[in-house]
Design a protein around this motif. Structure first.
Motif, PDB file in Angstrom:
ATOM      1  N   ARG A 160      -9.329 -12.107   7.421  1.00 44.65           N
ATOM      2  CA  ARG A 160      -9.985 -12.349   8.715  1.00 44.65           C
ATOM      3  C   ARG A 160      -9.101 -11.936   9.893  1.00 44.65           C
ATOM      4  N   THR A 161      -8.322 -10.881   9.700  1.00 44.82           N
ATOM      5  CA  THR A 161      -7.469 -10.379  10.775  1.00 44.82           C
ATOM      6  C   THR A 161      -7.015  -8.966  10.444  1.00 44.82           C
ATOM      7  N   ARG A 162      -6.666  -8.217  11.503  1.00 42.08           N
ATOM      8  CA  ARG A 162      -6.028  -6.921  11.322  1.00 42.08           C
ATOM      9  C   ARG A 162      -4.552  -6.999  11.691  1.00 42.08           C
ATOM     10  N   ASP A 163      -4.083  -8.171  12.000  1.00 48.47           N
ATOM     11  CA  ASP A 163      -2.678  -8.385  12.362  1.00 48.47           C
ATOM     12  C   ASP A 163      -1.924  -8.760  11.090  1.00 48.47           C
ATOM     13  N   ILE A 164      -1.597  -7.737  10.290  1.00 49.91           N
ATOM     14  CA  ILE A 164      -1.122  -7.933   8.918  1.00 49.91           C
ATOM     15  C   ILE A 164       0.189  -7.187   8.692  1.00 49.91           C
ATOM     16  N   ASP A 165       1.060  -7.780   7.894  1.00 55.67           N
ATOM     17  CA  ASP A 165       2.260  -7.107   7.398  1.00 55.67           C
ATOM     18  C   ASP A 165       2.081  -6.819   5.913  1.00 55.67           C
ATOM     19  N   THR A 166       2.705  -5.759   5.431  1.00 56.07           N
ATOM     20  CA  THR A 166       2.686  -5.440   4.003  1.00 56.07           C
ATOM     21  C   THR A 166       4.107  -5.466   3.462  1.00 56.07           C
ATOM     22  N   VAL A 167       4.240  -5.866   2.209  1.00 56.79           N
ATOM     23  CA  VAL A 167       5.547  -5.962   1.573  1.00 56.79           C
ATOM     24  C   VAL A 167       5.426  -5.467   0.137  1.00 56.79           C
ATOM     25  N   SER A 168       6.445  -4.735  -0.318  1.00 58.19           N
ATOM     26  CA  SER A 168       6.506  -4.273  -1.711  1.00 58.19           C
ATOM     27  C   SER A 168       7.954  -4.338  -2.191  1.00 58.19           C
ATOM     28  N   THR A 169       8.124  -4.342  -3.495  1.00 56.44           N
ATOM     29  CA  THR A 169       9.462  -4.249  -4.079  1.00 56.44           C
ATOM     30  C   THR A 169      10.070  -2.891  -3.747  1.00 56.44           C
ATOM     31  N   ARG A 170      11.332  -2.895  -3.365  1.00 59.35           N
ATOM     32  CA  ARG A 170      12.036  -1.652  -3.002  1.00 59.35           C
ATOM     33  C   ARG A 170      13.322  -1.533  -3.826  1.00 59.35           C
ATOM     34  N   VAL A 171      13.531  -0.348  -4.386  1.00 58.18           N
ATOM     35  CA  VAL A 171      14.726  -0.045  -5.186  1.00 58.18           C
ATOM     36  C   VAL A 171      15.369   1.193  -4.595  1.00 58.18           C
ATOM     37  N   ASP A 172      16.689   1.159  -4.381  1.00 59.45           N
ATOM     38  CA  ASP A 172      17.331   2.283  -3.678  1.00 59.45           C
ATOM     39  C   ASP A 172      17.706   3.441  -4.600  1.00 59.45           C
ATOM     40  N   LYS A 173      17.370   3.355  -5.891  1.00 57.48           N
ATOM     41  CA  LYS A 173      17.576   4.461  -6.817  1.00 57.48           C
ATOM     42  C   LYS A 173      16.276   4.736  -7.551  1.00 57.48           C
ATOM     43  N   GLU A 174      15.926   6.007  -7.666  1.00 64.17           N
ATOM     44  CA  GLU A 174      14.658   6.371  -8.303  1.00 64.17           C
ATOM     45  C   GLU A 174      14.657   6.032  -9.783  1.00 64.17           C
ATOM     46  N   ASP A 175      15.759   6.300 -10.466  1.00 60.66           N
ATOM     47  CA  ASP A 175      15.836   6.045 -11.904  1.00 60.66           C
ATOM     48  C   ASP A 175      17.039   5.171 -12.204  1.00 60.66           C
ATOM     49  N   SER A 176      16.830   3.888 -12.173  1.00 57.53           N
ATOM     50  CA  SER A 176      17.909   2.956 -12.502  1.00 57.53           C
ATOM     51  C   SER A 176      17.695   2.458 -13.925  1.00 57.53           C
ATOM     52  N   PRO A 177      18.777   2.278 -14.687  1.00 57.71           N
ATOM     53  CA  PRO A 177      18.633   1.855 -16.091  1.00 57.71           C
ATOM     54  C   PRO A 177      18.287   0.373 -16.185  1.00 57.71           C
ATOM     55  N   GLU A 178      17.851  -0.028 -17.364  1.00 55.08           N
ATOM     56  CA  GLU A 178      17.699  -1.456 -17.614  1.00 55.08           C
ATOM     57  C   GLU A 178      19.082  -2.082 -17.557  1.00 55.08           C
TER      58      GLU A 178
END
Length: 288
Positions: free
Chosen positions: A165-183
């Motif tokens: 019920r609003t357009r005043d929204i923030d979005t959040v996602s998980t961010r990783v600083d390396k494209e291919d990091s190992p387990e």
């Protein structure tokens, strides 16, 4: 004449910049002009008119071991350790425009037609994945929940702004600083609550022939941003969602069975993959 070619160059550059904005980006700006577009969407591909032979998009989710991905809220603190594998988001999403998506059937009753359109062999792994996604999208929402499978960015934005019920929204996602990091093992160096309100939405990418987001409202849940550092120095800002046991009794959540004996000791939580997006009204968000 000396000024002609520089002028032409400037005009070409200007036209190029204008045309570089995808339909998804233009629609985002019109609906959420004050909200930065997540990198997941910004780096997506508008695939245009789909033809036969388009490959099924694999779900671009992190692959974390279940015992490490699911945990109790009481265990979320500085110094906690989790063994995780962040696999990145591949080559990006393949988003359709609303017009393109609406021209393609999206129902189990049209499954043979859908498979034929994308040259997918009936009974194959890809066909079963598509059927499962359609079935889940057609299921009734849980009690007190609103849900929608969004087949385009436009429909995802429309659902989210309507549900919140609003357009005043923030979005959040998980961010990783390396494209291919190992387990590897990650050490938690910071935890902050993003919202404790039930007034927010999460969208998950589903396996399908093009990008489909399964979006739903959350109830009795909290969202945290967890700062972690891997053994190889990889920095991660990981989204964690914590559910109450009453809200999380869905038997489809496999890890829940492992926590049933611990009811009363705290809510259970799980990390969100990089291709999930959380939408929070700015009035309820704690993003600073």
């Amino acid at each position: 004449m000396d000024h002609f070619f520089p002028l032409i160059s400037i005009l070409v550059l200007a036209v190029g910049v204008t045309h570089a904005a995808s339909p998804s980006e233009l629609y985002w700006r019109s609906v959420l002009p004050d909200t930065p577009m997540p990198n997941l969407i910004k780096h997506s591909t508008d695939v245009g008119e789909l033809g036969l032979g388009h490959p099924v998009t694999k779900p671009m989710a992190t692959s974390a071991k279940l015992r490490s991905c699911f945990f109790l809220e009481n265990d979320l603190h500085d110094g906690a350790k989790f063994t995780l594998h962040f696999t990145g988001t591949g080559s990006g999403l393949s988003l359709l425009t609303r017009q393109e998506a609406d021209s393609i059937p999206f129902t189990t009753t049209k499954l043979p037609e859908i498979l034929a359109r994308f040259s997918i062999e009936p009974g194959s792994h890809e066909a079963m994945a598509i059927e499962t996604t359609l079935e889940e999208c057609e299921e009734q929402a849980g009690y007190g929940q609103i849900k929608k499978c969004a087949t385009s960015l436009e429909s995802m934005l429309d659902f989210t702004t309507s549900a919140l019920r609003t357009r005043d929204i923030d979005t959040v996602s998980t961010r990783v600083d390396k494209e291919d990091s190992p387990e590897q093992q990650y050490n938690v160096v910071g935890v902050r609550m993003l919202t404790g309100s039930s007034d927010w939405v999460v969208c998950h990418v589903q396996p399908y022939a093009y990008t489909v987001f399964y979006c739903h409202t959350k109830g009795n849940s909290k969202a945290y941003m967890v700062s972690m550092v891997g053994e190889d120095g990889t920095n991660v800002e990981a989204l964690a969602v914590c559910h109450s046991y009453l809200d999380g009794s869905n038997p489809k959540i496999l890890a829940y069975r492992g926590f049933q004996a611990k009811q009363g000791t705290g809510n259970f939580c799980h990390f969100q993959p990089q291709d999930n997006i959380i939408w929070i009204p700015k009035s309820n968000a704690n993003l600073l």
